[in-house]
Enzyme design. Structure first.
Site, PDB file in Angstrom:
ATOM      1  N   ASN A   1       0.879  -1.175   0.000  1.00  0.00           N
ATOM      2  CA  ASN A   1       0.000   0.000   0.000  1.00  0.00           C
ATOM      3  C   ASN A   1       0.912   1.219   0.000  1.00  0.00           C
ATOM      4  O   ASN A   1       1.497   1.556   1.032  1.00  0.00           O
ATOM      5  CB  ASN A   1      -0.893  -0.011   1.253  1.00  0.00           C
ATOM      6  CG  ASN A   1      -1.700   1.268   1.383  1.00  0.00           C
ATOM      7  OD1 ASN A   1      -1.837   2.030   0.431  1.00  0.00           O
ATOM      8  ND2 ASN A   1      -2.236   1.510   2.581  1.00  0.00           N
TER       9      ASN A   1
ATOM     10  N   LYS B   1       0.127   4.233  -0.276  1.00  0.00           N
ATOM     11  CA  LYS B   1      -0.522   5.439   0.270  1.00  0.00           C
ATOM     12  C   LYS B   1      -0.256   6.623  -0.688  1.00  0.00           C
ATOM     13  O   LYS B   1      -0.263   6.416  -1.896  1.00  0.00           O
ATOM     14  CB  LYS B   1      -0.017   5.721   1.683  1.00  0.00           C
ATOM     15  CG  LYS B   1      -0.054   4.482   2.571  1.00  0.00           C
ATOM     16  CD  LYS B   1       0.105   4.792   4.019  1.00  0.00           C
ATOM     17  CE  LYS B   1       0.250   3.482   4.793  1.00  0.00           C
ATOM     18  NZ  LYS B   1      -0.082   3.587   6.182  1.00  0.00           N
TER      19      LYS B   1
ATOM     20  N   HIS C   1      -9.711   1.245   4.433  1.00  0.00           N
ATOM     21  CA  HIS C   1      -8.457   1.398   5.191  1.00  0.00           C
ATOM     22  C   HIS C   1      -8.711   2.341   6.369  1.00  0.00           C
ATOM     23  O   HIS C   1      -9.487   3.288   6.260  1.00  0.00           O
ATOM     24  CB  HIS C   1      -7.353   1.955   4.280  1.00  0.00           C
ATOM     25  CG  HIS C   1      -5.997   1.877   4.902  1.00  0.00           C
ATOM     26  ND1 HIS C   1      -5.568   2.794   5.838  1.00  0.00           N
ATOM     27  CD2 HIS C   1      -4.977   0.989   4.747  1.00  0.00           C
ATOM     28  CE1 HIS C   1      -4.340   2.461   6.223  1.00  0.00           C
ATOM     29  NE2 HIS C   1      -3.960   1.376   5.572  1.00  0.00           N
TER      30      HIS C   1
ATOM     31  N   GLU D   1      -7.098   4.684   7.550  1.00  0.00           N
ATOM     32  CA  GLU D   1      -6.839   6.108   7.286  1.00  0.00           C
ATOM     33  C   GLU D   1      -8.036   6.744   6.579  1.00  0.00           C
ATOM     34  O   GLU D   1      -8.365   7.906   6.812  1.00  0.00           O
ATOM     35  CB  GLU D   1      -5.545   6.257   6.458  1.00  0.00           C
ATOM     36  CG  GLU D   1      -4.318   5.952   7.312  1.00  0.00           C
ATOM     37  CD  GLU D   1      -3.105   5.458   6.561  1.00  0.00           C
ATOM     38  OE1 GLU D   1      -3.054   5.557   5.323  1.00  0.00           O
ATOM     39  OE2 GLU D   1      -2.183   4.937   7.235  1.00  0.00           O
TER      40      GLU D   1
ATOM     41  N   GLU E   1      -6.006  -5.195  10.262  1.00  0.00           N
ATOM     42  CA  GLU E   1      -4.984  -4.200  10.568  1.00  0.00           C
ATOM     43  C   GLU E   1      -5.316  -3.491  11.881  1.00  0.00           C
ATOM     44  O   GLU E   1      -6.128  -2.552  11.888  1.00  0.00           O
ATOM     45  CB  GLU E   1      -4.914  -3.160   9.445  1.00  0.00           C
ATOM     46  CG  GLU E   1      -4.550  -3.731   8.104  1.00  0.00           C
ATOM     47  CD  GLU E   1      -3.851  -2.716   7.214  1.00  0.00           C
ATOM     48  OE1 GLU E   1      -2.780  -3.037   6.699  1.00  0.00           O
ATOM     49  OE2 GLU E   1      -4.365  -1.590   7.061  1.00  0.00           O
TER      50      GLU E   1
ATOM     51  N   GLY F   1       2.042   1.850  10.717  1.00  0.00           N
ATOM     52  CA  GLY F   1       3.028   2.920  10.579  1.00  0.00           C
ATOM     53  C   GLY F   1       3.689   3.322  11.889  1.00  0.00           C
ATOM     54  O   GLY F   1       4.330   4.368  11.975  1.00  0.00           O
TER      55      GLY F   1
ATOM     56  N   SER G   1       2.948  -2.627  10.382  1.00  0.00           N
ATOM     57  CA  SER G   1       4.403  -2.667  10.596  1.00  0.00           C
ATOM     58  C   SER G   1       5.027  -4.018  10.220  1.00  0.00           C
ATOM     59  O   SER G   1       5.957  -4.486  10.876  1.00  0.00           O
ATOM     60  CB  SER G   1       4.748  -2.279  12.038  1.00  0.00           C
ATOM     61  OG  SER G   1       4.318  -0.951  12.290  1.00  0.00           O
TER      62      SER G   1
HETATM   63  C1  PEP Z   1      -0.982  -0.013   5.820  1.00  0.00           C
HETATM   64  O1  PEP Z   1      -0.832   1.065   5.306  1.00  0.00           O
HETATM   65  O2  PEP Z   1      -1.970  -0.685   5.548  1.00  0.00           O
HETATM   66  C2  PEP Z   1       0.043  -0.498   6.755  1.00  0.00           C
HETATM   67  C3  PEP Z   1      -0.129  -1.671   7.329  1.00  0.00           C
HETATM   68  O3  PEP Z   1       1.129   0.310   6.957  1.00  0.00           O
HETATM   69  P1  PEP Z   1       2.512  -0.095   7.674  1.00  0.00           P
HETATM   70  O4  PEP Z   1       2.978  -1.380   7.045  1.00  0.00           O
HETATM   71  O5  PEP Z   1       3.436   1.044   7.374  1.00  0.00           O
HETATM   72  O6  PEP Z   1       2.244  -0.257   9.129  1.00  0.00           O
END
Ligand code: PEP
Length: 251
Positions: free
Chosen positions: A10, A12, A95, A97, A167, A173, A213
């Site tokens: 992803n 972003k 997501h 976000e 998630e 992040g 992460s």
């Molecule tokens: C994500 O953006 O879905 C995500 C899991 O980000 P990260 O791997 O940076 O934690």
């Protein structure tokens, strides 16, 4: 039942078109590993070039959002019709976000799920709890409400094709990842929800990723868990070497 592991990057709101082109040139061939499905979910602006570059490779291209209507007066939005026209295979929906910054509710996510299927695009639908919800022991309840909301009105056949990304928001992040055992416990619970909503066969085939992460150093540990079928990866998907290592680690 063996499920094909799926690693989805992803990006972003990162990468210009030249940056996307050079990333693709570096991962082509190397992030194509037998037995693993590789997906790059890029900003809209990169999709025309990436779908062309991906032709003849096993790498699939995904978007990070779509509008639930096919067309109309929705300034700034992109529809499933437009994504399908470009050859997009996947779309990330719901997501955290988008839920947090753009007001996406379970109802909107559900409408987007239907829109994706109308146009033959596979959703990667995200569910997961906030830190305070985890601390209040509400993880399963949050995942239940979000999962049931997202799948409203979808057939078992559509559900079986969907990818769910569990998630935990506090792990996205932040560098703080869920332990593989904890992630597996929640993911097997989500699989049981799919069994309750549909049937055992659908629950057996649906792929459920962990996200939060994930990096080359820990991907193998997640993949070793019984119910984890891959990862949705933000930060560690942005560098070609790290993305290739993630895909190799999912073998
Ligand atoms: C994500 O953006 O879905 C995500 C899991 O980000 P990260 O791997 O940076 O934690």
């Amino acid at each position: 039942m063996s499920r094909t592991p799926i690693i989805a990057g992803n990006w972003k709101m990162f990468k210009t078109v030249p940056e996307a082109e050079s990333f693709f040139a570096e991962v082509k061939g190397k992030a194509e590993v037998a037995g693993v499905e590789t997906v790059i979910c890029a900003p809209f602006t990169n999709l025309p070039v990436l779908t062309k570059l991906a032709e003849g490779t096993s790498i699939k291209i995904g978007a990070q959002n779509l509008h639930f209507e096919d067309s109309g007066a929705f300034t700034g939005e992109i529809s499933g019709v437009m994504l399908k026209d470009l050859g997009v295979d996947y779309v990330i929906l719901g997501h955290s976000e988008r839920r947090a910054y753009f007001g996406e509710t379970d109802e909107i996510v559900n409408k987007k799920m239907h829109a994706a299927f109308r146009h033959g695009i596979t959703p990667i639908v995200c569910v997961g709890e906030k830190l305070e919800e985890r601390e209040a022991d509400q993880t399963k309840e949050v995942c239940k409400v979000q999962t049931e909301g997202a799948f409203q009105g979808l057939t078992a056949e559509q559900a079986a094709q969907t990818v769910i990304a569990y998630e935990p928001i506090w792990a996205i992040g932040t560098g703080k990842s869920s332990t593989s055992a904890d992630a597996n416990e929640v993911i097997s619970y989500i699989r049981s929800l799919i069994k309750d909503l549909y049937d055992e066969a659908t629950a057996e085939v649906i792929r459920i990723q962990y996200g939060g992460s994930v990096k080359p150093e820990n991907v193998t540990e997640y993949m070793g868990q019984s119910d984890i079928d891959g990862a949705l990866v933000g930060g560690a998907s942005l560098q070609p070497a790290s993305f290739i290592a993630l895909v190799e680690g999912a073998k």
